[in-house]
Design a protein around this motif. Sequence first.
Motif, PDB file in Angstrom:
ATOM      1  N   GLU A  24       0.858  -1.183   0.000  1.00  0.00           N
ATOM      2  CA  GLU A  24       0.000   0.000   0.000  1.00  0.00           C
ATOM      3  C   GLU A  24       0.893   1.231   0.000  1.00  0.00           C
ATOM      4  OE1 GLU A  24      -1.994  -1.062   3.511  1.00  0.00           O
ATOM      5  OE2 GLU A  24      -3.329  -2.467   2.488  1.00  0.00           O
ATOM      6  N   LEU A  25       0.537   2.211  -0.808  1.00  0.00           N
ATOM      7  CA  LEU A  25       1.402   3.390  -0.952  1.00  0.00           C
ATOM      8  C   LEU A  25       0.625   4.673  -0.720  1.00  0.00           C
ATOM      9  CD1 LEU A  25       3.594   2.697  -4.109  1.00  0.00           C
ATOM     10  CD2 LEU A  25       4.387   2.981  -1.762  1.00  0.00           C
ATOM     11  N   GLY A  26       1.317   5.659  -0.229  1.00  0.00           N
ATOM     12  CA  GLY A  26       0.750   7.001  -0.113  1.00  0.00           C
ATOM     13  C   GLY A  26      -0.151   7.158   1.103  1.00  0.00           C
ATOM     14  N   ALA A  27      -0.586   8.400   1.312  1.00  0.00           N
ATOM     15  CA  ALA A  27      -1.407   8.718   2.482  1.00  0.00           C
ATOM     16  C   ALA A  27      -2.757   8.007   2.403  1.00  0.00           C
ATOM     17  CB  ALA A  27      -1.624  10.227   2.566  1.00  0.00           C
ATOM     18  N   ARG A  73      -3.849   0.402  -2.601  1.00  0.00           N
ATOM     19  CA  ARG A  73      -3.302  -0.937  -2.763  1.00  0.00           C
ATOM     20  C   ARG A  73      -2.696  -1.042  -4.161  1.00  0.00           C
ATOM     21  NH1 ARG A  73      -5.135  -6.535  -0.164  1.00  0.00           N
ATOM     22  NH2 ARG A  73      -4.322  -5.733   1.801  1.00  0.00           N
ATOM     23  N   VAL A  74      -1.382  -0.898  -4.225  1.00  0.00           N
ATOM     24  CA  VAL A  74      -0.692  -0.897  -5.508  1.00  0.00           C
ATOM     25  C   VAL A  74      -0.405  -2.335  -5.949  1.00  0.00           C
ATOM     26  CG1 VAL A  74       1.403  -0.165  -6.692  1.00  0.00           C
ATOM     27  CG2 VAL A  74       0.287   1.365  -5.081  1.00  0.00           C
ATOM     28  N   LEU A  75      -0.180  -3.205  -4.941  1.00  0.00           N
ATOM     29  CA  LEU A  75      -0.037  -4.637  -5.229  1.00  0.00           C
ATOM     30  C   LEU A  75      -1.069  -5.364  -4.383  1.00  0.00           C
ATOM     31  CD1 LEU A  75       3.759  -5.541  -5.356  1.00  0.00           C
ATOM     32  CD2 LEU A  75       2.165  -5.213  -7.250  1.00  0.00           C
ATOM     33  N   LEU A  86      13.915   6.266  -7.078  1.00  0.00           N
ATOM     34  CA  LEU A  86      13.524   5.523  -8.282  1.00  0.00           C
ATOM     35  C   LEU A  86      12.089   5.864  -8.678  1.00  0.00           C
ATOM     36  CD1 LEU A  86      15.093   2.082  -7.364  1.00  0.00           C
ATOM     37  CD2 LEU A  86      15.854   3.657  -9.136  1.00  0.00           C
ATOM     38  N   ARG A  87      11.175   5.918  -7.716  1.00  0.00           N
ATOM     39  CA  ARG A  87       9.777   6.255  -8.033  1.00  0.00           C
ATOM     40  C   ARG A  87       9.707   7.670  -8.597  1.00  0.00           C
ATOM     41  NH1 ARG A  87       7.923   3.693  -3.006  1.00  0.00           N
ATOM     42  NH2 ARG A  87       7.289   1.606  -3.605  1.00  0.00           N
ATOM     43  N   GLY A  88      10.502   8.557  -8.012  1.00  0.00           N
ATOM     44  CA  GLY A  88      10.505   9.934  -8.501  1.00  0.00           C
ATOM     45  C   GLY A  88      10.967  10.009  -9.944  1.00  0.00           C
ATOM     46  N   SER A 148       0.725   1.349 -17.687  1.00  0.00           N
ATOM     47  CA  SER A 148       1.436   2.206 -16.742  1.00  0.00           C
ATOM     48  C   SER A 148       0.597   2.323 -15.472  1.00  0.00           C
ATOM     49  CB  SER A 148       1.636   3.580 -17.383  1.00  0.00           C
ATOM     50  OG  SER A 148       2.437   4.362 -16.561  1.00  0.00           O
ATOM     51  N   GLY A 149       1.237   2.175 -14.325  1.00  0.00           N
ATOM     52  CA  GLY A 149       0.525   2.274 -13.051  1.00  0.00           C
ATOM     53  C   GLY A 149      -0.066   0.964 -12.586  1.00  0.00           C
ATOM     54  N   SER A 150       0.241  -0.120 -13.301  1.00  0.00           N
ATOM     55  CA  SER A 150      -0.341  -1.402 -12.901  1.00  0.00           C
ATOM     56  C   SER A 150       0.437  -2.067 -11.756  1.00  0.00           C
ATOM     57  CB  SER A 150      -0.418  -2.330 -14.112  1.00  0.00           C
ATOM     58  OG  SER A 150       0.861  -2.476 -14.676  1.00  0.00           O
ATOM     59  N   GLY A 151       1.597  -1.488 -11.398  1.00  0.00           N
ATOM     60  CA  GLY A 151       2.329  -2.001 -10.237  1.00  0.00           C
ATOM     61  C   GLY A 151       3.570  -2.799 -10.582  1.00  0.00           C
ATOM     62  N   LYS A 152       4.011  -2.709 -11.826  1.00  0.00           N
ATOM     63  CA  LYS A 152       5.176  -3.494 -12.256  1.00  0.00           C
ATOM     64  C   LYS A 152       6.445  -3.089 -11.496  1.00  0.00           C
ATOM     65  CE  LYS A 152       4.826  -1.953 -16.511  1.00  0.00           C
ATOM     66  NZ  LYS A 152       3.706  -1.000 -16.375  1.00  0.00           N
ATOM     67  N   SER A 153       6.693  -1.782 -11.466  1.00  0.00           N
ATOM     68  CA  SER A 153       7.912  -1.311 -10.783  1.00  0.00           C
ATOM     69  C   SER A 153       7.847  -1.647  -9.301  1.00  0.00           C
ATOM     70  CB  SER A 153       8.066   0.195 -10.952  1.00  0.00           C
ATOM     71  OG  SER A 153       8.246   0.508 -12.308  1.00  0.00           O
ATOM     72  N   THR A 154       6.685  -1.445  -8.729  1.00  0.00           N
ATOM     73  CA  THR A 154       6.521  -1.725  -7.302  1.00  0.00           C
ATOM     74  C   THR A 154       6.856  -3.178  -6.997  1.00  0.00           C
ATOM     75  OG1 THR A 154       4.779  -0.057  -7.266  1.00  0.00           O
ATOM     76  CG2 THR A 154       4.901  -1.547  -5.388  1.00  0.00           C
ATOM     77  N   LEU A 155       6.383  -4.068  -7.869  1.00  0.00           N
ATOM     78  CA  LEU A 155       6.691  -5.489  -7.669  1.00  0.00           C
ATOM     79  C   LEU A 155       8.198  -5.728  -7.777  1.00  0.00           C
ATOM     80  CD1 LEU A 155       5.845  -8.453  -7.349  1.00  0.00           C
ATOM     81  CD2 LEU A 155       5.547  -8.556  -9.844  1.00  0.00           C
TER      82      LEU A 155
HETATM   83  N1  LIG Z   1       4.527   7.296  -3.437  1.00  0.00           N
HETATM   84  C1  LIG Z   1       3.365   6.899  -3.913  1.00  0.00           C
HETATM   85  N2  LIG Z   1       2.239   7.222  -3.267  1.00  0.00           N
HETATM   86  C2  LIG Z   1       1.047   6.811  -3.740  1.00  0.00           C
HETATM   87  N3  LIG Z   1       0.897   6.108  -4.846  1.00  0.00           N
HETATM   88  C3  LIG Z   1       1.992   5.770  -5.541  1.00  0.00           C
HETATM   89  C4  LIG Z   1       3.282   6.143  -5.115  1.00  0.00           C
HETATM   90  N4  LIG Z   1       4.173   5.673  -5.981  1.00  0.00           N
HETATM   91  C5  LIG Z   1       3.469   5.022  -6.938  1.00  0.00           C
HETATM   92  N5  LIG Z   1       2.168   5.069  -6.657  1.00  0.00           N
HETATM   93  C6  LIG Z   1       1.110   4.446  -7.442  1.00  0.00           C
HETATM   94  O1  LIG Z   1       1.324   3.073  -7.490  1.00  0.00           O
HETATM   95  C7  LIG Z   1       0.835   2.562  -8.702  1.00  0.00           C
HETATM   96  C8  LIG Z   1       1.820   1.610  -9.295  1.00  0.00           C
HETATM   97  O2  LIG Z   1       2.976   2.307  -9.672  1.00  0.00           O
HETATM   98  P1  LIG Z   1       4.179   1.578 -10.428  1.00  0.00           P
HETATM   99  O3  LIG Z   1       4.536   0.358  -9.669  1.00  0.00           O
HETATM  100  O4  LIG Z   1       5.254   2.570 -10.645  1.00  0.00           O
HETATM  101  O5  LIG Z   1       3.494   1.186 -11.798  1.00  0.00           O
HETATM  102  P2  LIG Z   1       4.169   0.785 -13.168  1.00  0.00           P
HETATM  103  O6  LIG Z   1       5.627   0.575 -12.916  1.00  0.00           O
HETATM  104  O7  LIG Z   1       3.462  -0.439 -13.541  1.00  0.00           O
HETATM  105  O8  LIG Z   1       3.907   1.892 -14.111  1.00  0.00           O
HETATM  106  C9  LIG Z   1       0.493   3.747  -9.587  1.00  0.00           C
HETATM  107  O9  LIG Z   1      -0.918   3.864  -9.658  1.00  0.00           O
HETATM  108  C10 LIG Z   1       1.112   4.913  -8.876  1.00  0.00           C
HETATM  109  O10 LIG Z   1       0.267   6.022  -9.048  1.00  0.00           O
END
Ligand SMILES: Nc1ncnc2c1ncn2[C@@H]1O[C@H](COP(=O)(O)OP(=O)(O)O)[C@@H](O)[C@H]1O
Lengths: 227, 418
Positions: A10-13, A17-19, B413-415, A38-45
């Motif tokens: 879970e990310l942000g305030a 649920r990103v994953l 990295l996210r930035g 884009s935004g599907s959570g690939k990088s997060t994973l």
């Molecule tokens: N710091 C953060 N706070 C809240 N949401 C975030 C943050 N970083 C990323 N997200 C959200 O998490 C989701 C997945 O991001 P990311 O893993 O980068 O996706 P992808 O790599 O598939 O494009 C996106 O919807 C993004 O908006």
Amino acid sequence: MLEVRDLCRELGAMRNRVLDEVALEIRAGEFVSITGFSGSGKSTLLYLLGALDRPSSGIVKLDGIDISLLDDDARATLRNEKLGFVFQFHFLLPEFNVLENVMIPMLRRGKRSRSECQRRASEVLESVGLGELLARRPHQLSGGQQQRASIARAVANDPRIVLADEPTGNLDSKSGLAVMQVFEHLVRAQGLTVVMVTHERTFAARTSRQLEMQDGRIIADIDQRDD
Amino acid sequence: MSRIVVFIALRQLWDRKLLNGIAVLGVALGVLVLIAINGIMQGFQVKFLDNILRISPHVTIFDKQLRPEASILTRYEDTFVAAKVAHESPSDRQLRIARPTEIVRAAEQMSGVQAAAASLVGSAVLVLGSKQYPVDLRGIDPAKQDQVTPLSAYLVEGSYRTFSAASDGIILGSGVASRLGANLGDVIVCGSGTGDRLNLKVVGFFDAGIPPVDNSRVYVKLRNAQVLLGKPDVVGRIELRLADTDSAPRVSDSVERMFGYDAESWQETNSNFLGIFAMQNTIISFVVGAILAVGGFGILAIQIMIVLQKTRDIAILRSVGFHRNDILVGFLLQGAIIALVGAAIGDLVGHYVVLALSHLKTHQEGLVKSEYFLVRDDPRFYWYGAAFALTVGLIASMIPALRGSRVEPVDVLRGQLG
Ligand SMILES: Nc1ncnc2c1ncn2[C@@H]1O[C@H](COP(=O)(O)OP(=O)(O)O)[C@@H](O)[C@H]1O
Ligand SMILES: [Mg+2]
């Protein structure tokens, strides 16, 4: 080798649920691609697989060790010894030449002597086609060359797995193809395990296993070898 | 600290030569000022104290009794009270040190005391031809006094032996001599309001290097002083020389307890100067501290900037396995190196500044007389400079280093990737 269960992030305030309960198992020698919007959570994973981030819940096990239980230093050591990263924007250190950039993770590890590190680094750089450019600084290389240097850095320290986040995303198609070929070569010739996030359908199609993500879930998992 | 951390720190420093060079110069300037100001202040203070200590006794016993004998009336207090002698004052009794020879002998036996000499001090007027000049008259025992305050060493003309042998010799301070226009062999008429006049022959001039002393003091034999001042057989002072000048306050205390006379250490005698010196040194510490702090802020500002510019590089290092501590140590190391290089430059330039100042000709005649600019080249200052710079450098780079060590690679990295 790499095992993921019930993985949530879970990310942000708003605690988005990103994953969402991702489960996955990656075996040695696989070349896995991850695609998705884009935004599907690939990088997060990828960050969670690479011990760069900690899960909100769930388990990431590398060689039987639960990464989420390790402290910051232990995760750093793990990254150094077992993981290699390649990012979209070739992250090389500007003060050091290509050879030194590749040597730095090895020197941090301290397993090899300096001269061994140097030999290993030039050998790997040779294999990615940069054998002539060892003494160049990163800014003296093209984007594709920089990306291949990043791959050399990720590979040189003998990682168990290399994680790449859109390594060709910022490259023209010719350089992108060269980078893709480097990965294929390393997987084939050295049995390297690679997980690569990509937008390029054609590159994804060339990997041995293709995952597709949507809204924080894996919605498709096609293993060519199972078929 | 692994070697790779040192390697990276050195390379990062070298790659930003201009910025780090500015930080180095800030530190160097602070250290330079520390060395120069301390050299100048200490040069004066040490020379002054040195001169004072050579010409002044380390402990002086005065003719003031600490427990004056009680008024005769108090003996009858129990039976016959309500009486008081009007106008009883200390001056009704003769001010003197009783049994001085015994005290001198006893004092010389005390541990740490090297020599003791009895003397009598008063004011007199010297007349030579048409000129007259008021002086600070010292009646001394030539042999003993020379052991306490080595007068013979300061004789610039004449002979101390003659002074000891002759019964009517006088030694003049160089300033007194020039004001009177006296030459060796001249006969000077000497008098005070209270005693007889004497004709004394000039047998020597001394120059202690302290204008206030050289311009006012003359030495005669104790007996002549007693006659001149109208105080036959009176000894007004006993002066002591000690092996260790720092022990003077302690010796002074025990002398007071043993003999019952007021005694004063040289530190007490010169407490006004020592107080001024202490104040000067405090002010200097503040000034030097402030300048070094400015140097520290230079390091702080430049390193904060570098840390902000380098968050991406920190994220790379962290992602390939460097620990938080490696990043912290790396930046502290850079701060320490900036400080030490700055200190080395400051020390070197400071050394040449001090050297150049010491060759500067001046004519200084205030509290201390000197032909050259007085500076002190104390090796300790260089170490102080380096130690202060290192402390300041480490403190200043602590903030950037902590900031750098807290960089989270995922945030970067996210930035970058959005
Ligand atoms: N710091 C953060 N706070 C809240 N949401 C975030 C943050 N970083 C990323 N997200 C959200 O998490 C989701 C997945 O991001 P990311 O893993 O980068 O996706 P992808 O790599 O598939 O494009 C996106 O919807 C993004 O908006
Ligand atoms: Mg992404």
